[in-house]
Design an enzyme around this catalytic site. Structure first.
Site, PDB file in Angstrom:
ATOM      1  N   ASP A   7      20.093 124.860  37.990  1.00  0.00           N
ATOM      2  CA  ASP A   7      20.290 126.238  37.585  1.00  0.00           C
ATOM      3  C   ASP A   7      19.716 127.138  38.685  1.00  0.00           C
ATOM      4  OD1 ASP A   7      20.732 128.512  35.965  1.00  0.00           O
ATOM      5  OD2 ASP A   7      18.715 128.367  35.132  1.00  0.00           O
ATOM      6  N   GLU A   9      18.880 131.092  38.296  1.00  0.00           N
ATOM      7  CA  GLU A   9      17.907 132.070  37.816  1.00  0.00           C
ATOM      8  C   GLU A   9      16.848 131.404  36.936  1.00  0.00           C
ATOM      9  OE1 GLU A   9      19.701 136.095  36.779  1.00  0.00           O
ATOM     10  OE2 GLU A   9      21.469 134.799  36.789  1.00  0.00           O
TER      11      GLU A   9
END
Length: 199
Positions: A7, A9
């Site tokens: 991922d 953020e």
């Protein structure tokens, strides 16, 4: 062959919407996928808030230009990319991600697009596919890759659980408590060691 799916953020960069909420003073935009599992619902709400305040892509990109990756993120990513292929699989948007990818040394990223009027108003979003992260991991597996995944939010759980190894990184207490079977790590050194062990 292994491939790591990360991922963006919360794992490698700050939460863009949280940073924008802080700089713009629009506190309701602090809501993220850590709070709302339904991404389409979250984005529709965000776009409504932007419209209400007369904000568009120009204002958001001005904030993004000032955001740096999280401390230690580039060093972690560089070390990981020396050992295996890495794809950042994010529900963010190309229009947001480019300046951050430059600061991270241009890693590969799979993300989505915003719908923007010529005047710069954000009117919608286009996801690459349904359940983007899980779908990406399953497609990579069909291509012969063993996937290893790490993320921090509700929308990362699918790719984490579908991978041969998966990790929560700097996640919330609520998510960690609901998924005690997923190793939860807080430091890049721990995450690198865990991924190396899975390789």
């Amino acid at each position: 062959m292994n491939i790591v799916c990360l991922d963006m953020e919360g794992v490698l960069t700050p939460e863009i919407w949280v940073e924008f909420a802080r700089e713009s003073g629009i506190s309701e935009l602090n809501r993220t996928t850590r709070d709302e599992p339904d991404y389409d619902k979250l984005m529709a709400w965000r776009i409504g808030v932007l419209k209400e305040h007369g904000m568009g892509i120009k204002e958001i990109q001005a904030v993004i230009a000032r955001i740096d990756p999280l401390p230690g993120a580039k060093k972690f990513l560089d070390a990981l990319r020396k050992e295996t292929q890495v794809i950042i699989v994010s529900d963010t948007f190309e229009e947001f991600a480019q300046p951050l990818m430059e600061k991270l040394g241009w890693p590969c990223i799979f993300c989505n697009n915003l719908v923007i009027t010529p005047e710069g108003e954000i009117t919608g979003h286009k996801m690459r596919c349904a359940e983007t992260k899980l779908t990406t991991v399953k497609a990579l597996q069909k291509m012969g890759f063993d996937t290893i995944a790490a993320g921090d939010s509700y929308n990362d759980l699918g790719m984490i659980q579908a991978s041969k190894a998966g990790f929560l990184f700097r996640s919330t207490e609520e998510i960690k408590a609901a998924h005690p079977d997923i190793p939860a790590l807080e430091e890049y050194s721990e995450l690198l060691t865990a991924i190396e062990g899975a390789l």
